[in-house]
Write a protein that holds these residues in place. Structure first.
Motif, PDB file in Angstrom:
ATOM      1  N   LEU A  73       0.838  -1.195   0.000  1.00  0.00           N
ATOM      2  CA  LEU A  73       0.000   0.000   0.000  1.00  0.00           C
ATOM      3  C   LEU A  73       0.881   1.256   0.000  1.00  0.00           C
ATOM      4  O   LEU A  73       0.622   2.209  -0.741  1.00  0.00           O
ATOM      5  N   ALA A  74       1.906   1.255   0.817  1.00  0.00           N
ATOM      6  CA  ALA A  74       2.809   2.404   0.874  1.00  0.00           C
ATOM      7  C   ALA A  74       3.475   2.638  -0.478  1.00  0.00           C
ATOM      8  O   ALA A  74       3.557   3.774  -0.960  1.00  0.00           O
ATOM      9  N   LYS A  75       3.937   1.575  -1.088  1.00  0.00           N
ATOM     10  CA  LYS A  75       4.595   1.688  -2.388  1.00  0.00           C
ATOM     11  C   LYS A  75       3.632   2.231  -3.439  1.00  0.00           C
ATOM     12  O   LYS A  75       3.998   3.081  -4.263  1.00  0.00           O
ATOM     13  N   LYS A  76       2.395   1.776  -3.419  1.00  0.00           N
ATOM     14  CA  LYS A  76       1.395   2.207  -4.385  1.00  0.00           C
ATOM     15  C   LYS A  76       1.177   3.719  -4.316  1.00  0.00           C
ATOM     16  O   LYS A  76       0.919   4.364  -5.341  1.00  0.00           O
ATOM     17  N   TYR A  77       1.294   4.289  -3.121  1.00  0.00           N
ATOM     18  CA  TYR A  77       0.986   5.702  -2.936  1.00  0.00           C
ATOM     19  C   TYR A  77       2.226   6.580  -2.773  1.00  0.00           C
ATOM     20  O   TYR A  77       2.116   7.714  -2.288  1.00  0.00           O
ATOM     21  N   GLY A  78       3.382   6.101  -3.174  1.00  0.00           N
ATOM     22  CA  GLY A  78       4.543   6.979  -3.272  1.00  0.00           C
ATOM     23  C   GLY A  78       5.407   7.097  -2.040  1.00  0.00           C
ATOM     24  O   GLY A  78       6.319   7.928  -2.000  1.00  0.00           O
ATOM     25  N   VAL A  79       5.139   6.294  -0.998  1.00  0.00           N
ATOM     26  CA  VAL A  79       6.016   6.280   0.174  1.00  0.00           C
ATOM     27  C   VAL A  79       7.289   5.526  -0.203  1.00  0.00           C
ATOM     28  O   VAL A  79       7.224   4.394  -0.679  1.00  0.00           O
ATOM     29  N   TYR A  80       8.438   6.134   0.006  1.00  0.00           N
ATOM     30  CA  TYR A  80       9.697   5.493  -0.372  1.00  0.00           C
ATOM     31  C   TYR A  80      10.059   4.350   0.573  1.00  0.00           C
ATOM     32  O   TYR A  80      10.496   3.276   0.136  1.00  0.00           O
ATOM     33  N   GLY A  81       9.905   4.579   1.888  1.00  0.00           N
ATOM     34  CA  GLY A  81      10.342   3.547   2.824  1.00  0.00           C
ATOM     35  C   GLY A  81       9.738   3.723   4.204  1.00  0.00           C
ATOM     36  O   GLY A  81       9.086   4.737   4.506  1.00  0.00           O
ATOM     37  N   PHE A  82       9.972   2.732   5.056  1.00  0.00           N
ATOM     38  CA  PHE A  82       9.557   2.757   6.453  1.00  0.00           C
ATOM     39  C   PHE A  82      10.770   2.896   7.356  1.00  0.00           C
ATOM     40  O   PHE A  82      11.850   2.386   7.043  1.00  0.00           O
ATOM     41  N   CYS A  83      10.562   3.568   8.478  1.00  0.00           N
ATOM     42  CA  CYS A  83      11.539   3.578   9.569  1.00  0.00           C
ATOM     43  C   CYS A  83      10.895   2.851  10.735  1.00  0.00           C
ATOM     44  O   CYS A  83      10.042   3.399  11.433  1.00  0.00           O
ATOM     45  N   TYR A  84      11.263   1.582  10.898  1.00  0.00           N
ATOM     46  CA  TYR A  84      10.657   0.730  11.928  1.00  0.00           C
ATOM     47  C   TYR A  84      11.274   1.008  13.294  1.00  0.00           C
ATOM     48  O   TYR A  84      12.496   1.077  13.433  1.00  0.00           O
ATOM     49  N   TYR A  85      10.427   1.100  14.318  1.00  0.00           N
ATOM     50  CA  TYR A  85      10.946   1.222  15.679  1.00  0.00           C
ATOM     51  C   TYR A  85      11.510  -0.120  16.146  1.00  0.00           C
ATOM     52  O   TYR A  85      10.881  -1.173  15.983  1.00  0.00           O
ATOM     53  N   HIS A  86      12.685  -0.045  16.730  1.00  0.00           N
ATOM     54  CA  HIS A  86      13.438  -1.211  17.185  1.00  0.00           C
ATOM     55  C   HIS A  86      13.646  -1.078  18.691  1.00  0.00           C
ATOM     56  O   HIS A  86      14.051  -0.021  19.183  1.00  0.00           O
ATOM     57  N   TYR A  87      13.350  -2.157  19.432  1.00  0.00           N
ATOM     58  CA  TYR A  87      13.376  -2.118  20.894  1.00  0.00           C
ATOM     59  C   TYR A  87      14.367  -3.157  21.428  1.00  0.00           C
ATOM     60  O   TYR A  87      14.085  -4.361  21.402  1.00  0.00           O
ATOM     61  N   TRP A  88      15.496  -2.669  21.877  1.00  0.00           N
ATOM     62  CA  TRP A  88      16.577  -3.513  22.412  1.00  0.00           C
ATOM     63  C   TRP A  88      16.898  -3.035  23.827  1.00  0.00           C
ATOM     64  O   TRP A  88      17.103  -1.846  24.061  1.00  0.00           O
ATOM     65  N   PHE A  89      16.955  -3.982  24.773  1.00  0.00           N
ATOM     66  CA  PHE A  89      17.140  -3.625  26.168  1.00  0.00           C
ATOM     67  C   PHE A  89      18.336  -4.365  26.763  1.00  0.00           C
ATOM     68  O   PHE A  89      19.094  -5.016  26.042  1.00  0.00           O
ATOM     69  N   LEU A 357       0.905  10.697  -2.732  1.00  0.00           N
ATOM     70  CA  LEU A 357       1.156  10.317  -4.122  1.00  0.00           C
ATOM     71  C   LEU A 357       1.283  11.542  -5.016  1.00  0.00           C
ATOM     72  O   LEU A 357       2.144  11.595  -5.900  1.00  0.00           O
ATOM     73  N   ARG A 358       0.447  12.551  -4.790  1.00  0.00           N
ATOM     74  CA  ARG A 358       0.538  13.759  -5.611  1.00  0.00           C
ATOM     75  C   ARG A 358       1.850  14.511  -5.357  1.00  0.00           C
ATOM     76  O   ARG A 358       2.393  15.135  -6.277  1.00  0.00           O
ATOM     77  N   ILE A 359       2.360  14.443  -4.144  1.00  0.00           N
ATOM     78  CA  ILE A 359       3.588  15.176  -3.825  1.00  0.00           C
ATOM     79  C   ILE A 359       4.831  14.413  -4.250  1.00  0.00           C
ATOM     80  O   ILE A 359       5.739  14.957  -4.879  1.00  0.00           O
ATOM     81  N   PHE A 360       4.877  13.124  -3.920  1.00  0.00           N
ATOM     82  CA  PHE A 360       6.099  12.349  -4.127  1.00  0.00           C
ATOM     83  C   PHE A 360       6.032  11.443  -5.356  1.00  0.00           C
ATOM     84  O   PHE A 360       7.066  11.003  -5.853  1.00  0.00           O
ATOM     85  N   GLY A 361       4.795  11.171  -5.824  1.00  0.00           N
ATOM     86  CA  GLY A 361       4.635  10.394  -7.048  1.00  0.00           C
ATOM     87  C   GLY A 361       5.295   9.035  -6.990  1.00  0.00           C
ATOM     88  O   GLY A 361       5.550   8.474  -5.932  1.00  0.00           O
ATOM     89  N   LYS A 362       5.509   8.457  -8.182  1.00  0.00           N
ATOM     90  CA  LYS A 362       6.215   7.190  -8.351  1.00  0.00           C
ATOM     91  C   LYS A 362       5.498   6.020  -7.694  1.00  0.00           C
ATOM     92  O   LYS A 362       6.086   4.964  -7.458  1.00  0.00           O
ATOM     93  N   GLY A 363       4.216   6.183  -7.390  1.00  0.00           N
ATOM     94  CA  GLY A 363       3.469   5.057  -6.861  1.00  0.00           C
ATOM     95  C   GLY A 363       3.286   3.981  -7.911  1.00  0.00           C
ATOM     96  O   GLY A 363       3.244   4.253  -9.108  1.00  0.00           O
ATOM     97  N   THR A 364       3.199   2.734  -7.465  1.00  0.00           N
ATOM     98  CA  THR A 364       2.986   1.605  -8.376  1.00  0.00           C
ATOM     99  C   THR A 364       1.942   0.682  -7.792  1.00  0.00           C
ATOM    100  O   THR A 364       1.749   0.606  -6.595  1.00  0.00           O
TER     101      THR A 364
END
Length: 365
Positions: A73-89, A357-364
């Motif tokens: 879904l993110a790729k379809k609407y032009g989101v380049y990537g995710f920054c996942y939260y990582h929890y290490w203790f 998508l309108r701002i960043f485009g390149k959705g697929t």
């Protein structure tokens, strides 16, 4: 806009949408972030709560299909990537790691991603008790740094992991919490070089806990919005204006909550001077309302619309291009308990994603 800079959008991603034993123990059996989202209550007549996902899609992120649905879904609407939260203790204890490992180990096509080490202790803060520590955060020395690096390396080696100049990007949530932060970064940089990388692209996050860079060895800083601007990023005049706005609103609606206006926050973000010598990644936000977690002790942003989000995010992209900064980090893909998410909901459907998508485009498809 500087046409030589291809500005891309990265969305923060919360993996707190699946059950695991510790949350069952601390918050009740079956607890996930959806528990907070569902229990939210209206604090005034037109309060946009509870937030409900489109088609009642209360997904489970321990299921690979749900993670892939998000990526596609993110790729379809032009989101380049995710920054996942990582929890290490302490002693290598991990929490919320299963969704990230599902993506790491998936061999098919996937969205580029990086990690943000959310390095703070877990407390009962949602109940207003920050002194009750559920999971302590300790940093140790070289032996502990090596153990942590070896785990991070399993992600860095993924071809889909985001690198800058052949350096894996790692965001640190609270550098000022780490006693020997520069030494730890230098240690990890050397380990990266030993593994064939050119170093480590360590990014310090500026938020409500940290106003400026504290690490000599960090490669860049990142504005985490809206908390950075709520805490530090506006003039005294703007603070007074918003305080008056909040008081008047609470008197009119007989509430007692911290209220902010969307346009005020975004205008403060866009007017910020960027004079740092380090690379700076600009931030943006969809919305904000964390009363699902904190009730009347939360913060609410009013005046939010998909159209305003699109206008301001587009302006932020232009500023990023002028600064020759290739990423804008948006809060967030799925912070439902904090009311800031790009995912479709019952009120706005796909309008926020359509704006991206309108701002960043390149959705697929």
């Amino acid at each position: 806009m500087n046409s030589n800079t291809d500005v891309k959008m990265i969305a923060f991603h919360l993996p707190q949408f699946h059950t695991f034993p510790e949350n069952d123990e601390w918050w009740g059996k079956g607890f996930t972030e959806w528990t907070n989202t569902r229990k939210a209550e209206k604090l005034f007549q037109k309060h946009n709560q509870p937030r409900e996902p489109y088609n009642d899609n209360y997904y489970d992120l321990s299921n690979l299909d749900s993670m892939l649905w998000q990526m596609n879904l993110a790729k379809k609407y032009g989101v380049y990537g995710f920054c996942y939260y990582h929890y290490w203790f302490k002693d290598g204890k991990l929490l919320l790691h299963k969704p990230l490992e599902l993506i790491r180990d998936y061999s098919g096509e996937k969205l580029p991603y990086c990690l943000c080490w959310a390095n703070e202790p877990w407390t009962r803060a949602w109940e207003g008790n920050t002194k009750k520590v559920l999971m302590p955060q300790e940093y140790g020395n070289e032996a502990e740094w090596e153990d942590h690096f070896n785990y991070l390396l399993t992600f860095f080696r993924d071809p889909s992991y985001i690198c800058v100049d052949n350096k894996p990007m790692l965001v640190l949530y609270r550098c000022n919490n780490i006693p020997r932060c520069d030494e730890m970064i230098a240690y990890w940089e050397n380990k990266c070089r030993e593994e064939g990388f050119s170093g480590l692209h360590l990014v310090e996050e500026m938020n409500c806990y940290q106003e400026k860079s504290v690490c000599k060895n960090s490669a860049a800083i990142l504005e985490f919005e809206p908390l950075y601007t709520m805490s530090y990023g506006c003039s005294i005049v703007e603070r007074v204006k918003n305080k008056i706005y909040s008081i008047v609103f609470n008197m009119r609606h007989k509430t007692n909550t911290r209220i902010y206006h969307y346009e005020w926050l975004w205008n403060s973000i866009l007017k910020r001077n960027h004079t740092d010598s380090k690379k700076r990644y600009l931030g943006g936000f969809v919305d904000w309302d964390n009363t699902a977690r904190k009730g009347r002790n939360g913060r609410i942003v009013l005046g939010v619309t998909p159209e305003r989000f699109e206008y301001y995010l587009d302006k932020q992209k232009e500023i990023a291009a002028e600064l020759e900064s290739e990423f804008v980090f948006v809060n967030a893909w799925n912070e439902w308990g904090e009311g800031t998410y790009l995912e479709p909901d019952k009120k706005n459907g796909f309008k926020y994603l359509e704006a991206v998508l309108r701002i960043f485009g390149k959705g697929t498809d």
